[in-house]
Design a protein around this motif. Sequence first.
Motif, PDB file in Angstrom:
ATOM      1  N   LEU A 164     107.877  17.210  -8.985  1.00 48.31           N
ATOM      2  CA  LEU A 164     107.045  18.199  -9.655  1.00 48.31           C
ATOM      3  C   LEU A 164     107.907  19.388 -10.056  1.00 48.31           C
ATOM      4  CD1 LEU A 164     103.901  18.105  -7.349  1.00 48.31           C
ATOM      5  CD2 LEU A 164     104.275  16.902  -9.498  1.00 48.31           C
ATOM      6  N   PHE A 215     101.677  17.795 -19.536  1.00 46.90           N
ATOM      7  CA  PHE A 215     102.490  16.609 -19.279  1.00 46.90           C
ATOM      8  C   PHE A 215     101.820  15.427 -19.970  1.00 46.90           C
ATOM      9  CE2 PHE A 215     103.461  12.782 -16.798  1.00 46.90           C
ATOM     10  CZ  PHE A 215     104.842  12.751 -16.942  1.00 46.90           C
ATOM     11  N   PRO A 245      98.588  17.773 -14.593  1.00 54.45           N
ATOM     12  CA  PRO A 245      99.114  17.499 -15.940  1.00 54.45           C
ATOM     13  C   PRO A 245      98.967  18.656 -16.921  1.00 54.45           C
ATOM     14  CG  PRO A 245      97.733  15.700 -15.174  1.00 54.45           C
ATOM     15  CD  PRO A 245      97.531  16.806 -14.221  1.00 54.45           C
ATOM     16  N   ILE A 285     113.182  21.280 -12.960  1.00 52.66           N
ATOM     17  CA  ILE A 285     112.666  19.992 -12.473  1.00 52.66           C
ATOM     18  C   ILE A 285     113.536  19.553 -11.303  1.00 52.66           C
ATOM     19  CG2 ILE A 285     112.198  17.603 -13.059  1.00 52.66           C
ATOM     20  CD1 ILE A 285     111.825  18.453 -15.933  1.00 52.66           C
ATOM     21  N   TYR A 289     107.260  17.373 -20.841  1.00 52.69           N
ATOM     22  CA  TYR A 289     106.416  18.553 -20.725  1.00 52.69           C
ATOM     23  C   TYR A 289     106.439  19.309 -22.057  1.00 52.69           C
ATOM     24  CZ  TYR A 289     106.541  17.523 -15.761  1.00 52.69           C
ATOM     25  OH  TYR A 289     106.407  16.912 -14.559  1.00 52.69           O
ATOM     26  N   MET A 333     104.671  12.163 -12.983  1.00 53.56           N
ATOM     27  CA  MET A 333     105.472  13.389 -12.904  1.00 53.56           C
ATOM     28  C   MET A 333     106.452  13.310 -11.728  1.00 53.56           C
ATOM     29  SD  MET A 333     102.415  16.107 -13.736  1.00 53.56           S
ATOM     30  CE  MET A 333     103.322  17.526 -13.149  1.00 53.56           C
ATOM     31  N   LYS A 334     105.971  12.808 -10.599  1.00 55.51           N
ATOM     32  CA  LYS A 334     106.819  12.703  -9.411  1.00 55.51           C
ATOM     33  C   LYS A 334     107.925  11.681  -9.648  1.00 55.51           C
ATOM     34  CE  LYS A 334     103.204  14.098  -6.131  1.00 55.51           C
ATOM     35  NZ  LYS A 334     102.350  13.664  -5.000  1.00 55.51           N
TER      36      LYS A 334
END
Length: 531
Positions: A439, A486, A458, A531, A491, A433-434
């Motif tokens: 995040l 996620f 997630p 995001i 997403y 995700m990073k």
Amino acid sequence: MSTAFIKKYSYHFGLIFLVFIFCSTLQKSHAQKNELDIKNINLIDFPKIKAEIWSRDASGIDTAQFKILEGNTLIKPKYLGKKDSAVIKKNKSILFLVLNPGTSDKGYFELEWYKKVIKEAINSSTIKKGDKIDILDFNHQFSGQILFPSTINFTDDINILEQRVNSLTTRVNSPQSCSRRASLVLPAIDRALDLIQNENLTIPSGIVVLSDDVVCPSNQVEDLTNKAKRRNIPVYSIVFSGYRQPWNSIDSFCTKTYGEYFKDINADFYTEISSNALSEFLSSFLNRHSGIIYKYEWNSVLPKDGEEHTAILKYKDLSTEYKFVTPHKNIIEWSISNPLKALGVFLITGILITGIFFIIKRQKKNKTAQEEKLLDLKRKQEAEAGQLSSLLQQQKFEIEEMKERERLEKEQELDRKRKEQKAVYDKELVRQMKILGGLPNLECNVNNKSIVYTINKPEIYIGRNSDCDLCLSMPTVSKKHCKIIFSGNGYLLEDLGSSNGTIVNNRQVQKAILKHGDVIKLGEVIISFRI
């Protein structure tokens, strides 16, 4: 043929003759049961007998003409009244036979009269769903095909029947069958009886003839009458009298087959009266076909012996056999008719009863003693069984308790491993995700309070419940409204069966892939995904 041959085979000839006579009698009796039969014989008040006599003749019979023959005694039963037959079928089968009078002008107008009578009579009140109806025509020719078409094609569709009527056209009839332009009505009926028989129908069937009733003579009328009666197919007739008067009429033939005969006395082309008569034929067909039941009673002369007896029901030239078992005499009647035997039976019975009484009393005493011993033994066995059962129950409890502890320990260990694996998996997903851009945040305003929630795992749940990751205390938000997952590629927003639904960019969704800047609406709450 020599005398020796006759003597040698006379026994065989006699046997064959007896079999022939028996079969003929049986066939006649069976055929007459289609016209006359006795039903529901009540012997409760024997020797008085009550019964119902069924007659196929729906026009009525002379109730004083019934006779009962029991042995050599002829009995006149007492008439109690009549009732309609309880067994009335729902549907019927009717085969129309229409005379094709030829190609002359008169023939054309006569055929049109037949067609008009049929079309005025067939409607939803005379033809029911499930009925089987067809229309054939016949002509004057002496040989070859008699019925046109030569096969039956039943239907209950009134429109199809009207089309078949309209398709009837005059046809050249050559050579003529006999004098006076008479038609082959009887051969046509004979052929129609065979066609109906071949259909193996389970509903009442009948034939309706439309002709001028100018009929070729035939010496087979009686055989044809018996054939129709044997097959239970009545013949009805509607007569056109515009040009000729009936000759060798089939009126009595129709009556004998339990059909009806109608001739309009107005010798013109007016059809209403005849079509009304045909409508009545069709409407009353099933009731007439079911016959009438007459109730009678009489005093029987047969003995009360519990044996099967044969009696004969007679009406004019009809007769039909029926069998029934008379009841046995009760003990009082038997004793009165056999006093010495009854006394002997009573004495022997008394001695037997007394002996049986003492034997039973002794057996009962022995049985009581045995039962007491068995009861004591049963009590001891039950006490021992109880102790053993308690011990086994305790052991079973300890084993089950041990198994339960082992099961719980295994579940705890599996749960621990699953949590560890999930933590590692979630950690990897958070890392991804990073990498994808950091995040994401959910920005919203609840009760005039700005909320910024960072998605740091997630899978998160959004709803009104306090255990949700993002708790929105609004009445229009469901307890668990939706969730965001996620999956490694992006997403996914999924509605969890909320009351007011989940809307993304003004479109209600069940599932949706979220992108930066998407606007999510949950009830009255508006959330921005960034995001």
